[in-house]
Design an enzyme around this catalytic site. Structure first.
Site, PDB file in Angstrom:
ATOM      1  N   HIS A  50      39.025  46.951  26.959  1.00 12.04           N
ATOM      2  CA  HIS A  50      39.602  48.267  26.689  1.00 12.04           C
ATOM      3  C   HIS A  50      38.534  49.238  26.157  1.00 12.04           C
ATOM      4  O   HIS A  50      38.360  50.343  26.688  1.00 12.04           O
ATOM      5  CB  HIS A  50      40.738  48.106  25.672  1.00 12.04           C
ATOM      6  CG  HIS A  50      41.403  49.383  25.268  1.00 12.04           C
ATOM      7  ND1 HIS A  50      42.606  49.789  25.782  1.00 12.04           N
ATOM      8  CD2 HIS A  50      41.024  50.355  24.401  1.00 12.04           C
ATOM      9  CE1 HIS A  50      42.942  50.957  25.248  1.00 12.04           C
ATOM     10  NE2 HIS A  50      42.000  51.321  24.405  1.00 12.04           N
ATOM     11  N   GLU A  51      37.828  48.807  25.129  1.00  8.20           N
ATOM     12  CA  GLU A  51      36.826  49.699  24.533  1.00  8.20           C
ATOM     13  C   GLU A  51      35.692  49.971  25.517  1.00  8.20           C
ATOM     14  O   GLU A  51      35.115  51.063  25.521  1.00  8.20           O
ATOM     15  CB  GLU A  51      36.288  49.126  23.220  1.00  8.20           C
ATOM     16  CG  GLU A  51      37.345  48.926  22.122  1.00  8.20           C
ATOM     17  CD  GLU A  51      38.188  50.164  21.813  1.00  8.20           C
ATOM     18  OE1 GLU A  51      37.674  51.285  21.986  1.00  8.20           O
ATOM     19  OE2 GLU A  51      39.366  49.999  21.421  1.00  8.20           O
ATOM     20  N   HIS A  73      36.487  52.878  27.583  1.00 10.03           N
ATOM     21  CA  HIS A  73      36.125  54.120  26.878  1.00 10.03           C
ATOM     22  C   HIS A  73      34.610  54.332  26.905  1.00 10.03           C
ATOM     23  O   HIS A  73      34.123  55.442  27.112  1.00 10.03           O
ATOM     24  CB  HIS A  73      36.567  54.043  25.413  1.00 10.03           C
ATOM     25  CG  HIS A  73      38.049  54.175  25.202  1.00 10.03           C
ATOM     26  ND1 HIS A  73      38.772  55.245  25.654  1.00 10.03           N
ATOM     27  CD2 HIS A  73      38.941  53.372  24.560  1.00 10.03           C
ATOM     28  CE1 HIS A  73      40.049  55.109  25.300  1.00 10.03           C
ATOM     29  NE2 HIS A  73      40.180  53.971  24.636  1.00 10.03           N
ATOM     30  N   GLU A 115      41.975  57.623  27.534  1.00  7.32           N
ATOM     31  CA  GLU A 115      42.778  56.402  27.500  1.00  7.32           C
ATOM     32  C   GLU A 115      43.051  55.887  28.913  1.00  7.32           C
ATOM     33  O   GLU A 115      43.218  54.679  29.115  1.00  7.32           O
ATOM     34  CB  GLU A 115      44.097  56.665  26.754  1.00  7.32           C
ATOM     35  CG  GLU A 115      44.903  55.429  26.454  1.00  7.32           C
ATOM     36  CD  GLU A 115      44.307  54.553  25.358  1.00  7.32           C
ATOM     37  OE1 GLU A 115      43.267  54.915  24.772  1.00  7.32           O
ATOM     38  OE2 GLU A 115      44.882  53.473  25.104  1.00  7.32           O
TER      39      GLU A 115
END
Lengths: 494, 494
Positions: free
Chosen positions: B261-262, B265, B291
């Protein structure tokens, strides 16, 4: 408190916050930042430097200073010191254009990674264009500051009130006495074997052991950290003080003593008055005084037999089977071996200041334009031969060993010598007050010493300038005698 | 370039540098700072916030804006976007007094460690006074910003151009469709066993494996770092992008998927145009768009069977003997298990947005004063029961689970849902352009996807606002349909 004083506090505390932010960005750059971040970090640091500078010489601050100086009646010692420090800084800051401040910050932020790479590759040419820029911009800053001597103009940042006229005789005297002292020590027979310090020891255990020692010295880990970096240093203050070390398997003393040294600095920073740490006179007194704290712990304490009465058995337990055969006498003798070597931070107490004499002369020549940056390696190697009788085999163990010039710190090196002198002078005062210090060390009780330093040095911050603080703590002005007598007693038994 | 434009660049880039400095101080606070540093860090952050604010609404910037807006002739797309962003920000900044900005920053910086402690001790009362202060000061900021609705005023910071009037129908529609969808999935029989995800696996190996995956996704470690923190997050941009994870021995999926997830980003932040990253429109488009990048990788890619065709064999080798018996079908089924749970960041794709519906309603009520902070736990637990049919057994798995409100981020949560919707919509466009994506994933070739995202999203930064960027990248305005159809196809086979 008057409105003027309130506003003065607010402005100066804002400056302090921005400076602490600069410290953190510099710490992060050396400890955490990925390599590709160098360019943007240099811009951030330049912007912060300009923001600090803009506030430090703002018209509003100038007017507040005049108003507050004109009505000194109700001011206490701290307020007077805050005014004194702000005035000195303001008078300097107004002379240096903001663009020059930002250029200086950016050039130095880029020169440091270049120095790191040059040092790793032993490639002076890679660093040379950065060094040229650093010298040029530093000279521009010195010229903007004005005064009789550009070196004095820079020195004022590190050792307020001290000039070349004070330093030259101190360093000349040290050279005059240390060169023959070194010769006499070497004539006295072979130096002790230090083979016990080059045995292979896991670096993680070294770090754990060093951190435990730092804790015993009083380093508060809820208000600090230990990390690793190419060049050990201390950063931060009061509730957030960070030290770094570097460790190698076969360099036990290098690793431990770097941490002890930085912890000496860290105790000063953690020991500042927590009520005044954002105020102009709430910071450390001078770099020389700072260095006296690290050198006192590193040399006077951690190279003493009593200290190892307590720690050698612990060291043996931490590294089982590796040091069992080493006696305390041999270990302490190895730690105090005197031998001219290439690297300043690993130099013994006798030769250390000769390294500083070299740097002091070279940086003056670079600044005055008497020495071209391209000729630095030659000047360095000739100086090493003349002062210490050794010649570096590489730039890495020669003129590329220290970060200071890459960081724009010209005028900084002599403060190391001032610290050595002051440490010896403080030690005499400590022994007057704590005559059974050796017994304490042998029990591992380091707290009374830490408290003494806190009471006499740390707590005061910059309430007084260094000469007054030294007089107050030791009863005498700074001199070379306590240090030279300490060395002569230790190494010649006189 | 005109003098005005040059000066405009200089001013706005200075603001960018100070904001990046704020990012770093916040990263450090969560990852590195010793506990006793909280107080001084909060002051540093308050000072930086005021410095940014002072520049963002300076008279000089206002005049430059007017001049440049009056002569738009020679401006290129980037310059027009920079003006647009600076104008929006200026018009907002002039409405909020500097003292309020500094108060907000300081209150939030202190609320975060208090939240951490409250969460660790499951002590809502410890956090309550901080929450009250955060809500109060945030409301003051919203009131100062003005406009029809205080929530809209805050939302503008996170999702420019989006209002409650846009969000309410989206979230209502999601609730209307997701609650019955969840019921139908649960009626369809027992959910897959996820026992294989709770086996004990050393966290160091988990971290190494996750970092290797991040590298495969394109995360450049010469321009980034992975560290650990209580709440995973991404910080920094271009040459210095930092992600954090958290790992637990028996929570393999939690650890891996947080890093994936990170990294989603981080790829956005590393992929910004390096020539424009200090300019106002050189940053990311909106939090919703941000997001979408993390959720696309986390859900659409890393929960797909094709992805694990490549990675499961590698996972088995990384943890020898632990996962040997697990088939790809079982593993992927376990990763896609749907079950109402307490923790948002661990929620499956079906229930996730119901967590957001809850937070969205509660934060509006807190801001409007319809809900007292002291009543938060009750409102939270009632909402969980109504939306998801489960009730938290502790504050830690209830209203203390997220850092956002402690950090003053009110109006931020709905951007998560916008990201989920956009991720599904982007995926349709990706499959149009890369019809053999599954084959690529099965070979571990993640580069074409990363390049697509870079070309369609990352490179543009904030040249266009989100609605235009979404239209440009997907050919349609944002809607709930692609997301709901994706879920229905995946979980009901429709």
């Amino acid at each position: 408190m008057t409105d003027h004083l309130l506003r003065f506090r607010e402005l100066t505390r804002t400056i302090a916050d921005l400076e602490r932010t600069q410290w953190l960005l510099n710490w992060d750059r050396q400890v955490m930042m990925p390599p590709a971040g160098a360019e943007q970090r240099s811009q951030e640091l330049a912007t912060l430097a300009a923001a600090v500078h803009g506030r430090a010489c703002s018209a509003e601050l100038g007017e507040l200073l005049e108003r507050l100086e004109a009505s000194p009646g109700a001011q206490d010692l701290g307020q007077r010191a805050d005014l004194r420090e702000t005035r000195r800084r303001y008078d300097r800051a107004v002379k240096v254009p903001e663009q020059l401040v930002a250029d200086h910050a950016r050039i130095c932020a880029l020169a440091q990674p270049a120095w790191e790479e040059a040092r790793a590759r032993d490639a002076f040419d890679h660093f040379l264009p950065h060094l040229e820029q650093v010298i040029k911009v530093t000279r521009e800053v010195a010229d903007a500051l004005g005064g009789d001597d550009p070196y004095d103009a820079l020195l004022e940042d590190y050792e307020p009130g001290m000039t070349r006229a004070d330093l030259d005789p101190l360093l000349t005297e040290l050279e005059r006495r240390l060169v023959p002292l070194l010769a006499r020590i070497r004539d006295g027979g072979p130096q002790p074997d230090d083979q016990c310090l080059t045995r292979k020891m896991p670096v993680e255990t070294q770090e754990t052991f060093a951190l435990a020692m730092a804790g015993d010295m009083g380093f508060d880990l809820t208000a600090g950290r230990l990390d690793r970096s190419a060049h050990p240093f201390t950063s931060g203050h009061v509730g957030d003080v960070r030290i770094t070390g570097r460790f190698a398997e076969d360099r036990l003393a290098t690793g431990l003593f770097a941490v002890i040294h930085e912890t000496g600095h860290a105790l000063y920073q953690q020991g500042l008055d927590p009520k005044r740490y954002r105020d102009p006179a709430g910071t450390y007194c001078s770099l020389g005084v700072h260095e006296s704290q690290s050198r006192l712990w590193e040399n006077m304490i951690a190279r003493s037999p009593a200290f190892w009465t307590f720690y050698l058995p612990r060291l043996k337990r931490a590294f089982p089977g590796i040091m069992d055969d080493v006696s305390q006498d041999c270990f302490v003798a190895a730690l105090n071996r005197v031998e001219p070597t290439m690297i300043r931070v690993e130099a013994d107490e006798v030769t250390y200041n000769l390294h500083i004499v070299l740097r002091y002369r070279i940086e003056k020549s670079l600044l005055y334009g008497d020495l071209a940056p391209a000729d630095l390696p030659t000047a360095w190697n000739e100086g090493m031969e003349r002062l210490l009788g050794v010649t570096p085999r590489s730039h890495r163990e020669g003129c590329l060993q220290d970060v200071h010039w890459a960081a724009g710190l010209i005028g900084y090196f002599p403060t190391y010598t001032l610290g050595n002198l002051l440490a010896a002078q403080l030690m005499l005062a400590i022994l007057d007050d704590l005559p059974d210090l050796d017994d304490m060390l042998a029990r591992g009780d380091l707290l009374p010493l830490r408290k003494w330093l806190g009471r006499k040095i740390h707590r005061h911050g910059k309430l007084h300038l260094a000469p007054a603080l030294i007089q107050q703590a030791t009863g005498k002005p700074l001199s070379t005698e306590p240090f030279l007598e300490y060395l002569e007693a230790k190494y010649l038994g006189q």
